[in-house]
Structure formats: structure tokens, C-alpha cells
Design a protein around this motif. Structure first.
Motif, PDB file in Angstrom:
ATOM      1  N   VAL A   5       0.758  -1.067   0.030  1.00 37.09           N
ATOM      2  CA  VAL A   5      -0.085  -0.011  -0.010  1.00 37.09           C
ATOM      3  C   VAL A   5       0.747   1.185   0.068  1.00 37.09           C
ATOM      4  O   VAL A   5       0.347   2.237  -0.810  1.00 37.09           O
ATOM      5  N   SER A   6       1.789   1.198   0.647  1.00 37.45           N
ATOM      6  CA  SER A   6       2.770   2.600   0.816  1.00 37.45           C
ATOM      7  C   SER A   6       4.154   2.160   0.954  1.00 37.45           C
ATOM      8  O   SER A   6       4.367   1.137   1.754  1.00 37.45           O
ATOM      9  N   LEU A   7       5.050   2.871   0.489  1.00 42.67           N
ATOM     10  CA  LEU A   7       6.518   2.691   0.506  1.00 42.67           C
ATOM     11  C   LEU A   7       7.171   4.078   1.138  1.00 42.67           C
ATOM     12  O   LEU A   7       6.697   5.073   0.565  1.00 42.67           O
ATOM     13  N   GLN A   8       8.144   4.038   1.739  1.00 47.57           N
ATOM     14  CA  GLN A   8       9.026   5.304   2.112  1.00 47.57           C
ATOM     15  C   GLN A   8      10.398   4.999   2.293  1.00 47.57           C
ATOM     16  O   GLN A   8      10.781   4.001   2.878  1.00 47.57           O
ATOM     17  N   TRP A   9      11.353   5.788   1.753  1.00 47.76           N
ATOM     18  CA  TRP A   9      12.745   5.364   1.675  1.00 47.76           C
ATOM     19  C   TRP A   9      13.412   6.531   2.613  1.00 47.76           C
ATOM     20  O   TRP A   9      13.141   7.741   2.262  1.00 47.76           O
ATOM     21  N   ILE A  10      14.332   6.204   3.757  1.00 44.12           N
ATOM     22  CA  ILE A  10      14.935   7.024   4.247  1.00 44.12           C
ATOM     23  C   ILE A  10      16.480   7.005   4.216  1.00 44.12           C
ATOM     24  O   ILE A  10      16.940   5.835   4.183  1.00 44.12           O
ATOM     25  N   PRO A  11      17.096   8.031   3.410  1.00 42.47           N
ATOM     26  CA  PRO A  11      18.721   7.860   3.066  1.00 42.47           C
ATOM     27  C   PRO A  11      19.511   7.948   4.618  1.00 42.47           C
ATOM     28  O   PRO A  11      18.849   8.548   5.591  1.00 42.47           O
ATOM     29  N   SER A  12      20.610   7.347   4.485  1.00 37.77           N
ATOM     30  CA  SER A  12      21.227   7.365   5.735  1.00 37.77           C
ATOM     31  C   SER A  12      22.589   8.212   5.361  1.00 37.77           C
ATOM     32  O   SER A  12      22.740   8.378   4.004  1.00 37.77           O
TER      33      SER A  12
END
Length: 1027
Positions: free
Chosen positions: A294-301
Motif C-alpha cells: 500500500v505504501s513505501l517510504q525510503w529514508i537515506p542514511s
């Protein structure tokens, strides 16, 4: 002084006296403050610059949460669910798209709706370009249209630029029904050049904004040939800071990583063909259970590996995972499953809301299906992923829920006591200024509130007492809508264990400092607080558990439903669900007498009221009893003797809500019949039930006859009623309905003064639910529904709460500094720097850090200017139906000759711009103009030399002819005039064709030049290689 006023206000409920009714000018129903998370929350959005979290609901409300415990509630005019919710980051603007495809522009500083932009087609994708304040809107037909966000006017404007489905999709012959746009986003590091469009069927189109064409189309072959089952895209997000990878989730549980061509890789390639297979397939268990992503979220490090948050659910299951995704290589997947109890509707990574002292602490906020928000410490998630493969893996991160500060147990009953608003003006400002003493709603610590030393008891002005489902009784300082717990009593058994019995009734006598509490188990507790030498009765709240009060208890048959006491009396009455009324001595907790009454409905006693009845020159102390079925009995207070063997009953059983005695003078008594009583005062019984309000004659009720003085039927189910008093002792009635409606009525005529509606409030009678309503004598109501609290005011008086404005300001425009914003955008109207200026700026930009910052701002400004230049020009013919409301009624639009502005000079600043020009429209315009000119010319001929208003019409035609180089021939007929206009239009059409031919020649010349340049470059490279 405060205690005296508080006692006076509490005593008003005992004896009303002759009534002076409220008037409409005395009433102003309004929501003073809303605290907590709305019950039907559905969407999340977060502004990382201003640190503001927005929660949209299914009924048109948007709740805002900011730093320092600030909260604000926004309400749309229409109670429509939200489809998309996004901030214009750092600008104090929130954009909301509802299910009627209307885009709302909210100013969160002013807390008002500034603009409503309608869309003609269903909006299926929505993306805000944060660095240029343009918006991409994808619709159900597969097209994408940009909108301009005007920050100064807080409005949206349509643009002539658009991306048609036929141009971006590629070959439309193989397109199915699922062609709507599900994802549209600018490519990272190339926001002003590229935008990625993903359609429902999986086709991805990388669109070149300047060239106005698709440079890469992929995903199509995999979708149509490689898969035996049809699948649709449900979510997508970028997973690379350079914009070279994107993750796409499908409705069958598939999760693919696709490669997206970078700008450098497509500059020297003219082929639109893209990859047919993804570069990586992630098997995470979603496809096994067929859970849609349903949903995706990417957090860069900081390194090359970021975290991908994956949310999938359907009606049969849910799964939320976090994994480490390496940007450079397909390394071993390291993942974790968050053990949430229900499906997740939205997720955001927020900072600065969990702890006022830890502004950098990040929390993963998950909005669950039930409307609750749970929080995970994101640093714990990262730590678990990094050490999960070690020999001693860490434990799973702990989850904490966003809850009201009332503890883990819900509120079952409450009482509210307020003081004169003038007394609040004397309070010290520093008493309310510290936000750290109030419990943080988004705290990731334990939610069980711990009592701290409270040294400002004497400054408490509003007292809120709550009884809980676990048997706890709490005292709250309600001087501010952020409630602060100052004292707590927990009933215990002989073995020091908690009783755990829900509190079902509370009664607090201010003058004697006696608190009465009744439980569902039938236990009644008489809590007498010890008084000290000071005049402040709240001094006992500083005492430790059990040090400053005595408790006496007695057990009755059946759950306690109601209690009543009279000030300075030595006894009180208790009613139970079995229909038993017990009059108990306060000093030794002994029963003076008990009486049982029959009831047509289960529930027993609904209300008790001690009153003094005056008859024939003497007063009698009586106890009036209202049953659950609205039957009314009257007994003597001292002996319990029944005065009316035939009770007053309604025709049909209806749940009783409120019972109160009123004394009216003859002038106040409404004339409902011809016979009028001649007594100086008439005692009436006010009975409020779920469906009606009735006024009975008390004298007739004691005699066993029913005489209705007045009656009003209610439109919906009433769940709460209370008498309210103004500062001048005017009296009225407040009604609260189970659907959130509130009414304020006058007495004794019961006419409606004003009403209001609490959107989202739903009252539940379930004994285990946390729903409670209470109202002070001056019309201040506190309504609790799940995890939200409504502070509602009814009368025209100074605000009873302090600092409502400061705690409801999540963002203030004048206080925002330049350092708080991560970017500065200049107006697109400024003069462009030019190509040479941009090159020189880039060459000089690396001299110092300050010049780097200036160059970054100028680059952002240049990006905004470039987009403004591109989007202000028409790239394709507009669709048959206009994209904005101003172009919808094409049939009524008149074509004027001045609308066609064509010049032989080919030098135009932004190219030819002919919006809406077509042969059909020209034909309609000619017919309209002909119809206007013909009757006016005939009137001119028939009138001879007489000067009339027709000369004005003919002179207008002459002016048009002179403007385009024709002589003034007023004697020409309308046919010749129309013919001349037609000739001029034909000449303009020829000029258009010439412009098109010149444009085609220029495009051909540019292509030839490009080919020649490539050949020259190749030749030069070959010569260098041979040498």
C-alpha cells in the motif's frame, strides 16, 4: 474568594429560584479547543522544516501537531474524506485533496481555508515540487497537469503546459483500462528537467519537461508478457539520492526495484526504449499472502545504504517491514518485521514532537486502521537492523501509543467545576508558560502519568474530576486545556490490591469537601478531606496518598447508577440498577432507609434530586426519583414515604437523561391551555429524555396526575442534558446528541436559541468505552471520545481557559527565521540570468562556503524561473474540455476579433500561444457576431438620418474596420462586414500555417545541426585515437 465563587456556582444546581431565561444574545456556542487525535484519522503528512504533523480524517477535519505541545484543528466546509495530503514545506501551507477532487489550500498560521481549486477529472496522483512550489496532478485519464502555488495569495493557478496520456504512455494501442496515473514525481537532482510518471498497469514514463517528450518508457513488457496474472501498481518511491532507482509495489504483493536512466545516460540517446526487467525482486512474504504493497517510504542514511519502510495490508492480513537497501550493490537483505496489532494506513518520520528537550529525536509514526497512532524510536530500528546478524541481536523496538494523559484506563464519569473568568486574569504568566510540565502527547516514554509535586494548588481555577474504568479517581487542573493531573485516589482492597471496579457515579460537595463515588460492583465510598488552617480547599491535593482524607465505604445491591446530595446535609441518596434507592448517613455510612421501585426498562434509577416543595404556606423536603423508563416518583426525604402511588409516566418508555425542579412565576409560565393557575409560584419538573423535553406540574405529579406544561420533541437521540447559568443568573438548557449536535434552549418555553455541531464526535453507551460528557454550571463542557477531548463553550463570556491562542499556534509566520528554512526561493518574475551568467556563476561558486550557499539559492531560483518559463507556454493542444473552471462553458464564450493576435514578426518571447483557438470556435464566433450586427444594421437603415442608439453599434463596427485597415463605410450591409471579417480570419489562418512551416523548418535544421555536430565529435575522437 475563589472557593466562595466556586461553591456559589455549584449551589446553583440545588435551588433554581424564579427563572430569568437566557436570550439569543447571551449564547455563543463554539469549540474552544480540541485535544488529541481524531477518532477517524485516515492520512498523515509531515513538514520537516516546521516540524508540524498533519492528520486528516474521513469527515473533512485536519488536526495539526507542532512543537511544545501545540495543537490546532482545521475543518473543511464539506465533511469529505481526504485523498492526498501534503505540505509546501517551510511555507506554512497545507494542501488537501478530498474525494470530490477539490484541492484545498490551508494557511496553518491563520488556521483557515484560503482557496478551493476544483478539478474536472479524478485526481489519482499528487506531488508538490518543494523547491519551486509547483504541483504535479495526475488524473484518471492518464494525463498530468502542473499547477502553480501562489504563496502570497495562498491560491493555485492553472497552467497551459500539460502532459497528455497519448504522448507519455507510448503506444496506446496496447493500453488497457488501468491507465490512470498512480505516481508522479520529479527525478532527484533533475527536478527542473525530468518527471517520472507511473501508470496503474505498471508502465513508467520518464518525461523531459523542456523537450516535452518521453525519453524512456519501461515496465511495460514485464507487466504484459512476463507475468501470467495481471497486476496493478499500488505504491512507489525513489530509493536512490541520484534518482537512478525506484521501488514499486504491486497489488499482488510483488516489490521490484527498477532502474531509471539518469540525465547523463539519456542525453546522447534518442531511443525511448527502456528496461523490460527490474534490476531486483524483493521476496519479503507479501506475495505469499497476496498483500498489496500500500505504501513505501525510503529514508537515506549517511552511508550508501538507506532504509526502506514497506507497508502492506488487505482485509485478511497486514505486514509492516523495514529493510536495509544498499544503493550500490544487491547485498544480502537485512529486514525486520514491526509487530503492529492492526493494518497501517499511513507513516511518517517525525522529529521534535516526542520530547521538548530532544528536538533531534526521530520517531516513526504509524497511523493504524482504528485511528490510533503508534510510535517507534527510529534510532532503535536502525540499531536493530545493523546488529540483527550479530551473535547477540538486540530486542525488537518498543512501541508506544499516542494517548490522552488520563492513563491507561478510560474515563467512565466526570465532573467539571469552573471559576469566574475574571479570576483567571490575576494568574501569573509563568504559571502557564512552561510547556515541559504538561505531558507530551507524542512522548515515547511510558504513558502512565506520574504525579509530581505541585506547588501551585492555590492557582488552580478550574477543577476537573474523573472516575476511571479501573477504579481510579483523578483531580486535574483545567485552568489550561492541557490538563495537568494534581491528585489521584485509587481504591484498594484490604490486601492493598486495586479493586479494579469501574467508577459509575461521582458527587463532590465543595463546601464540606466530601467526595462521593459509586462503583459498578455496588460499593459506595465516602471520602472526607481534612481541612487545614488555610482558606483554600485545594490544599488537600498536596497530601500524599491517604494522609489527608478518610474513606468510609458501604456495599449496596446492584451497580450504582446515580447519587445526589445537598450542601451541608448529613445524608445523601444512592440509586442502583436494581431500582433501589438508599438514603445513607454521611458520618457513619449507615443506611437510613431503602425503597425499591418498578421500572419498565432495565437500568433502575436514572436520576435523584433533593428539593424543597412549597405548598399551602409550608415547605416539605422531598426526594424526586426518575427511573430509567422516565417514570417519576416522589418520596419524603426524612421517612421515605411515597407521596404519589401512581407515578407520572410517559406514554412510551424512554431513557431519562435529566431531572430538575424549577420554580416559575406566573409570567414565566407558558400559556399552553385556557386554564391558568393563580398561585404566586408554580413548581415544575423538567424531564429530559432521549427523544423529548417535558415540563410537568410538580403539584399534580405529587397527586398522581400528569399535567404537561410544555413539551418539545427532539430530532435525534439525546445523550446528555444540563442546566447552565450566565453571570447574571439567566438560565438555559444544553443538550448533547449522540451524533455530535449541541442545542441551547431557553426555559421554560424550550425554544431553540442556538445550536452547533461537533464533527467527528460520536457518543457510545458501552460501559467499557471511554466516552464521557460533563458540563459546569456556566456552560463549559468537556466531552471525551476515545483519544480526543473537546473543550466546548456555550455562553458569551470571557474565555474560561488561559493561553488557548498560544497552545493552538503550531506555526507563526512572523516568528519563522531564515535559518529555520532549508531553502530560499526567489520570485519567478525576476529577470533571468542567462546561460552565460549561469556558467560564470558555476565557475565562481567553489571559492568559499558562503558563495556555495549563495550559489545554491541562485540555482534554486533559476530552477523556479526555468519551470515558470516552461509551464507558461502551451506544449500541446489543450483537451476538448478546459482544465479549469474559467474555461468550462465554451458554448457561451464569445469570440472577439481582438482575441486573435497574430504578427508576422517571428520573434516571440515564449513562442506562439493560441489556447482554445479552433475552427469550431471561430465558426461559432462568426455566427454570434453576424447575429449581433445584422439587426443593428437593419435598424440603422430604417431610421434614416435619425440619431439613435444604433449609431453607437455601427460606430463600433467602423472602429473594428478602421483598426484592421478598412475604410469607414457605414452604408455597407451586414453581409459585407461579415465577409470582411471572414477574409481577415482566413488571412490569419494562413499566417498560422506559415508559422507552423517555419517551426518545422527550424526543427529540421536543428536536427541536421545536431547530426553534423555528433559526426564532427566522432571524427575528432578518431583522429586523436590514431595520433
Amino acid at each position: 474568594m475563589f472557593v466562595k465563587k466556586l461553591v456559589e456556582r455549584a449551589s446553583k444546581k440545588q435551588h433554581i429560584g424564579s427563572i430569568s431565561s437566557l436570550r439569543p444574545e447571551n449564547v455563543s456556542p463554539r469549540l474552544a479547543f480540541h485535544y488529541g487525535v481524531p477518532a477517524d484519522a485516515a492520512l498523515l503528512a509531515y513538514d520537516p522544516v516546521l516540524h508540524v504533523l498533519a492528520v486528516a480524517t474521513r469527515n473533512g477535519q485536519i488536526k495539526l501537531f507542532g512543537r511544545d505541545n501545540t495543537q490546532a484543528l482545521l475543518q473543511s466546509p464539506s465533511p469529505l474524506p481526504s485523498r492526498f495530503l501534503q505540505f509546501a514545506e517551510g511555507q506554512g501551507v497545507l494542501l488537501n485533496v478530498n474525494t470530490q477532487n477539490q484541492i484545498e489550500v490551508w494557511d496553518i498560521d491563520a488556521k483557515k481555508l484560503c482557496y478551493l481549486h476544483p478539478a474536472e477529472k479524478a485526481i489519482t496522483a499528487f506531488s508538490v515540487l518543494q523547491k519551486s512550489f509547483y504541483i504535479y496532478v495526475g488524473d484518471s485519464s492518464g494525463s498530468v497537469s502542473p499547477l502553480k502555488l501562489d504563496l502570497a495569495q495562498r491560491c493555485l493557478a492553472d497552467l497551459p503546459y500539460w502532459i497528455p496520456f497519448t504522448e507519455s504512455y507510448g503506444s496506446t494501442t496496447s493500453a488497457g483500462n488501468d491507465v490512470e496515473v498512480v505516481f508522479v514525481s520529479p527525478q532527484p537532482l533533475s527536478e527542473s528537467n525530468r518527471v517520472l510518471i507511473i501508470f496503474r498497469d505498471g508502465v513508467m514514463s520518464l518525461w523531459d519537461i523542456k523537450a516535452s517528450k518521453a525519453v524512456s518508457i519501461s515496465g511495460k513488457t514485464t507487466q504484459q508478457q512476463s507475468q501470467k496474472e495481471a497486476k496493478n501498481v499500488t505504491s512507489a518511491c525513489w530509493v536512490c539520492a541520484k534518482g537512478s532507482k525506484i521501488a514499486i509495489g504491486y497489488d499482488n504483493g510483488d516489490l521490484y526495484i527498477w532502474a531509471i536512466p539518469e540525465v547523463t545516460s539519456t542525453q546522447n540517446s534518442s531511443s525511448m526504449g527502456g528496461q523490460n526487467l527490474p534490476i531486483q525482486r524483493l521476496n519479503l512474504g507479501y506475495k505469499l499472502d497476496k498483500l498489496p504493497i500500500v505504501s513505501l517510504q525510503w529514508i537515506p542514511s549517511d552511508g550508501k545504504a538507506g532504509r526502506l519502510y514497506i507497508n502492506g495490508f488487505n482485509d485478511h492480513g497486514h505486514l509492516f517491514q523495514v529493510l536495509i537497501l544498499n544503493e550500490e550493490s544487491e547485498s544480502r537483505i537485512v529486514k525486520m518485521v514491526l509487530p503492529i496489532a492492526e493494518s497501517c494506513q499511513g507513516m511518517e518520520l517525525v522529529t521534535g514532537l516526542s520530547d521538548p528537550n530532544k528536538h533531534r529525536q526521530s520517531a516513526l509514526a504509524l497511523l493504524l486502521k482504528s485511528g490510533h497512532i503508534c510510535l517507534y524510536d527510529d534510532s532503535e530500528i536502525e540499531r536493530y537492523l545493523l546488529h540483527s546478524q550479530s551473535r547477540s541481536p538486540p530486542t525488537l523496538p518498543n512501541c508506544s501509543y499516542v494517548k490522552l494523559p488520563y492513563g491507561d484506563s478510560g474515563i467512565s464519569v466526570a465532573k467539571f467545576y469552573t471559576s469566574n473568568p475574571a479570576a483567571l486574569a490575576s494568574l501569573d504568566e509563568d504559571y502557564f508558560s512552561s510547556a515541559t510540565k504538561y505531558p507530551c502527547l507524542f512522548s515515547m516514554k511510558g504513558k502512565g502519568q506520574t504525579l509530581t509535586s505541585f506547588t501551585n494548588i492555590h492557582k488552580t481555577r478550574n477543577l476537573y474530576i474523573t472516575g476511571h474504568l479501573d477504579g481510579t479517581i483523578s483531580f486535574w487542573d483545567a485552568s489550561c486545556p492541557h490538563l495537568l493531573q494534581i491528585f489521584m485516589i485509587k481504591q484498594q482492597n484490604k490486601d492493598d490490591t486495586s479493586t479494579g471496579n469501574p467508577i459509575t457515579s461521582l458527587q463532590f460537595d465543595m463546601s464540606s469537601s466530601i467526595l462521593l463515588s459509586g462503583e459498578r460492583s455496588g460499593m459506595v465510598h465516602i471520602i472526607t478531606f481534612k481541612k487545614d488552617s488555610s482558606d483554600n480547599i485545594f490544599s488537600f491535593l498536596n497530601a500524599k496518598q491517604g494522609d489527608n482524607y478518610d474513606v468510609r465505604s458501604i456495599k449496596l445491591k446492584g451497580a450504582v447508577t446515580t447519587m445526589s446530595s445537598i450542601s451541608k446535609s448529613k445524608h445523601f441518596a444512592v440509586g442502583t440498577e436494581k431500582g433501589i434507592v438508599s438514603v445513607i448517613n454521611v458520618e457513619d455510612a449507615t443506611i437510613l432507609y431503602q425503597e425499591q421501585f418498578e421500572c419498565r426498562l432495565p437500568g433502575g434509577i436514572a436520576s435523584l434530586q433533593f428539593e424543597i416543595y412549597s405548598h399551602n404556606g409550608y415547605d416539605k423536603d422531598i426526594l424526586i426519583i426518575a427511573m430509567e423508563d422516565s417514570s417519576i416518583f416522589v418520596i419524603e426525604e426524612e421517612t421515605g414515604k411515597l407521596l404519589n402511588p401512581n407515578p407520572v409516566q410517559t406514554d412510551k418508555p424512554s431513557k431519562a437523561i435529566l431531572l430538575q425542579m424549577l420554580e416559575l412565576s406566573p409570567i414565566d409560565t407558558p400559556a399552553v391551555s385556557d386554564n391558568q393557575d393563580t398561585v404566586s409560584k408554580e413548581s415544575l419538573l423538567l424531564l429530559c429524555t432521549e427523544n423529548a423535553i417535558r415540563l410537568f406540574s410538580l403539584g399534580h405529579a405529587i397527586q398522581g396526575t400528569k399535567k404537561i406544561i410544555n413539551k418539545k420533541k427532539l430530532s435525534s437521540c439525546c445523550c446528555f442534558a444540563s442546566l447552565i447559568h450566565s453571570s447574571s443568573n439567566d438560565i438555559g438548557l444544553i443538550l448533547v446528541f449522540s451524533n455530535g449536535k449541541l442545542e441551547i434552549r431557553s426555559l421554560p418555553d424550550l425554544s431553540l436559541l442556538k445550536d452547533a455541531f461537533l464533527r467527528g464526535f460520536v457518543y457510545s453507551r458501552n460501559l467499557n468505552s471511554s466516552s464521557s460528557i460533563t458540563c459546569s454550571s456556566d456552560g463549559e463542557a468537556i466531552l471525551i471520545n476515545g483519544e480526543e477531548t473537546y473543550f466546548f463553550s456555550t455562553l458569551c463570556q470571557d474565555e474560561i481557559y488561559r493561553h488557548v491562542d498560544s497552545i493552538s499556534t503550531v506555526y507563526r509566520k512572523e516568528n519563522s527565521t531564515r535559518e529555520d528554512s532549508s531553502f530560499v526561493v526567489k520570485s519567478p518574475k525576476e529577470k533571468k540570468k542567462g546561460l552565460f551568467g549561469m556558467i560564470m556563476k558555476d565557475n565562481k561558486g567553489s571559492k568559499s562556503k558562503e558563495s556555495d550557499a549563495i550559489g545554491s539559492e541562485q540555482c534554486i531560483a533559476t530552477t523556479s524561473e526555468e519551470l515558470a518559463s516552461i509551464f507558461s507556454s502551451t506544449n500541446f493542444a489543450p483537451p476538448s474540455e478546459g482544465r479549469n473552471s474559467s474555461l468550462r462553458d465554451d458554448e457561451n464564450a464569445e469570440l472577439d476579433i481582438d482575441d486573435i493576435d497574430i504578427d508576422d514578426n517571428p520573434q516571440k518571447p515564449k513562442g506562439p500561444h493560441f489556447p482554445g483557438l479552433s475552427k469550431d470556435k471561430i465558426s461559432k464566433g462568426l455566427q454570434t457576431l453576424k447575429g449581433k450586427l445584422k439587426p443593428k444594421t437593419e435598424e440603422k437603415i430604417s431610421s434614416g438620418n435619425k440619431k439613435t442608439e444604433d449609431e453607437t453599434s455601427v460606430s463600433q463596427v467602423d472602429q473594428i474596420k478602421m483598426k484592421y485597415g478598412y475604410a469607414n463605410t457605414t452604408n455597407d450591409d451586414s453581409t459585407s462586414v461579415t465577409k470582411m471579417i471572414g477574409n481577415k480570419l482566413q488571412e490569419n489562418m494562413k499566417k498560422l500555417e506559415g508559422i507552423n512551416l517555419r517551426a518545422a523548418d527550424m526543427a529540421s535544421g536543428a536536427q541536421s545541426f545536431s547530426t553534423m555536430a555528433k559526426e564532427l565529435l566522432r571524427t575528432t575522437k578518431n583522429e586523436k585515437g590514431t595520433s
